[in-house]
Write an enzyme that holds these catalytic residues in place. Sequence first.
Site, short mmCIF file in Angstrom:
data_model
loop_
_atom_site.label_atom_id
_atom_site.label_comp_id
_atom_site.label_asym_id
_atom_site.label_seq_id
_atom_site.Cartn_x
_atom_site.Cartn_y
_atom_site.Cartn_z
N CYS A 30 0.84 -1.19 0.00
CA CYS A 30 0.00 0.00 0.00
C CYS A 30 0.87 1.24 0.00
O CYS A 30 2.04 1.19 0.39
CB CYS A 30 -0.88 0.01 1.24
SG CYS A 30 -2.00 -1.36 1.25
N TYR A 75 -5.07 -13.50 -4.98
CA TYR A 75 -4.62 -13.02 -3.67
C TYR A 75 -5.43 -13.62 -2.52
O TYR A 75 -6.61 -13.35 -2.36
CB TYR A 75 -4.74 -11.50 -3.67
CG TYR A 75 -4.29 -10.78 -2.42
CD1 TYR A 75 -3.19 -11.22 -1.69
CD2 TYR A 75 -4.94 -9.64 -1.98
CE1 TYR A 75 -2.77 -10.55 -0.55
CE2 TYR A 75 -4.53 -8.95 -0.85
CZ TYR A 75 -3.45 -9.42 -0.14
OH TYR A 75 -3.04 -8.76 0.98
N ASP A 103 2.77 -9.33 9.35
CA ASP A 103 3.57 -9.36 8.12
C ASP A 103 4.57 -8.20 8.13
O ASP A 103 5.73 -8.37 7.78
CB ASP A 103 2.60 -9.24 6.93
CG ASP A 103 3.24 -9.63 5.62
OD1 ASP A 103 4.30 -10.28 5.64
OD2 ASP A 103 2.66 -9.31 4.56
#
Length: 689
Positions: free
Chosen positions: A31, A170, A266
Amino acid sequence: MTRDPRYDILFEPVRIGPVTAKNRFYQVPHCNGMGFNLPQSHNKMREVKAEGGWAVICTEECMIHPSSDYSPEPQARLWDGYDVKCLGLMTDAIHRYDALAGVELAHNGVGSQNLYTRLKPMGPSPQAGITGIPTQTRGMDKSDIKEFRRWHRNAALRAKEAESDIVYVYAGHDSTLLMHFLQKRRNHRTDEYGGSLENRVRLLREVIEDTKEAVGDRCAIAVRLAVDELLGDDGITSQGEGREIVEMLAELPDLWDVNVSDWSNDSVTSRFGEEGIQESHISFVKSVTTKPVVGVGWFTSPDTMVSQIKRGVLDMIGAARPSIADPFLPKKIEEGRADEIRECIGCNICVSGQHTFTPMRCTQNPSMGEEWRRGWHPENINPKGSDDSILIVGAGPAGLEAARGLGQRGYKVALAEATTVLGGRVTGESSLPGLAAWARVRDWRVGRLREMANVDIYMDSDLTPENVLDFGFDHVIIATGARWRKDGVGVNNTSAIAGSEGTNIFTPEDIIAGAKVSGPVVLFDDDNFYMGGVVAEKLRRDGHQVTLVTTGSCVSSWTENTLEQHRIQSQLMKLGVDVITHYKIKQVKKGEVDIVCDFTDQVRSLPAASVVMVTSRQPNNGLYLALAADPEKLAAAGIKSLQAIGDCDAPATIALAVYDGHRTAREIDSPPENPDLPFRREYIQLDSE
Ligand code: ADP
Ligand code: SF4
């Protein structure tokens, strides 16, 4: 310089289905706060990474259909031809550098907010949405599943039309429909898409097959899968279903991009995780498939990267944050300049852009997000505009970055620092628990400055106005930082707290400097970013009884934006720090403080031998104000310009201090043409045009 032969392995090409990556450096989807809102800014940011040597550069989540709308967070979109054009700009730019463009097709399922499109969110079963908006998710029937597959296929075709090289299916993170079908806790179906793992995997398998059939002749098909959600038996685990899913689909995609979820796991901050932290969860994947495997792990060291490849953990080195902090990381290794890598500090200020719906920024890389609108490049800077000499006072993040940028431009620079250490606040703060990597802000800049013959550094030089006037520099930049206030004035508490003038009141700088504190300690946080929480942690680890009183609704509330809030509060509570929210200190008395509730005005007392105020900071602008007060003296001393930068001008994040130093270095002789609009805007085309 030539490349260290130990790193040759990183520059081997990797075949991914019908395409070939020129080396093993892979910028995984991330992002950026730009997305569909600012396509040109987004494209230029990705292009710079291609220039910097990444073999694969991916978009962030790219919404396949309006039924998955993440607004106001600005993700990419592939809804129609307009989005194809936007994506085409990016793929063209990436191809100019012989790199591959990847598109992360996504549908957010139970995580869709649809605040903009107002379409009903849908998921495997009816349930509450993930984002907390008061709209529940409709359970998908068979025709919805058919529609979803059609949307995904069409988006893949649009990705191909835009000349993408890699198309993602995804199921990474907790936020995507395909993952929701995999999860027992979200998939309560009783048909062939629910129940057994084989059934829950069915939709993922079908969508991979659909995508291959639609675009697989020219595009590689990547699957992103979170192989462990770090939820134990409540979620997918790498020992259990995560492994089984990869086994079931092993040879179906052309590439496996594997990680742990959710995003806070993550992209764990350096305060809570180390380089290579995901290895134990993802290392099984290569033993299950022959297809190339990419994974992330805050990789900034070429030795660690080589070790990952040689030990058979990964085939490609995935990176989001390291590629943000240094878009030229691969080039630097390739050219034998690995010591010049601007290493990510793991602070997640970049993530805050997504959460605040604004273009991403980076503590280490001030050009991030400014590539298009200001034309900044992370490596290049315009040469000096004159032979003027420049004095910079203060060697914190702002002063160091200003000196580095001006030095790179060829200016003669003197950097004067009052103390015997460089780095200002980052040097102090990096001694706090978990923040050691923050010293990289100092170390990278000092490393570059030491290479510059035109920059002199003067330590132990606490300059007075007279010193500055006497030295005879053409330009003076004051970067003398800020200090935490002792009086308790902060965001919500706007006047000095009674009793705050006592000797048992401390600031974060006092604690960092090793002040002798006696317990019990009450820490008052009215700043609500990281400092209150981390100082409380230090004091508790030092053995004190600590109560953290905050005006916020939770500890370190702004760290929601850096994905850390939950970890911080959980760590403090487990360590035994007492937490009191929605209170402020009314009065400091001998041996106790009175605190007052934000809702009821009820006052209670807490025992307190010491009080630590983490409320707001005051600029150290005395030197600047004294000099600015007498323009005639400045002129007589030959000083052409004087400016305050960084915290000395307006206390803020380290990222903003670095940014201000960088902007000053670029603009000291060339201010923006239009000071009322100092950067390019992205305009929306109006219907009448
Ligand atoms: P910023 O984040 O804006 O860079 P910091 O507080 O981190 O600010 O750094 C400011 C630096 O300036 C500190 O290292 C401090 O010691 C130094 N400094 C403050 N006053 C003076 C002065 N009068 N002369 C030289 N250095 C100074
Ligand atoms: Fe790394 Fe911090 Fe930059 Fe993000 S903002 S890339 S975590 S240095």
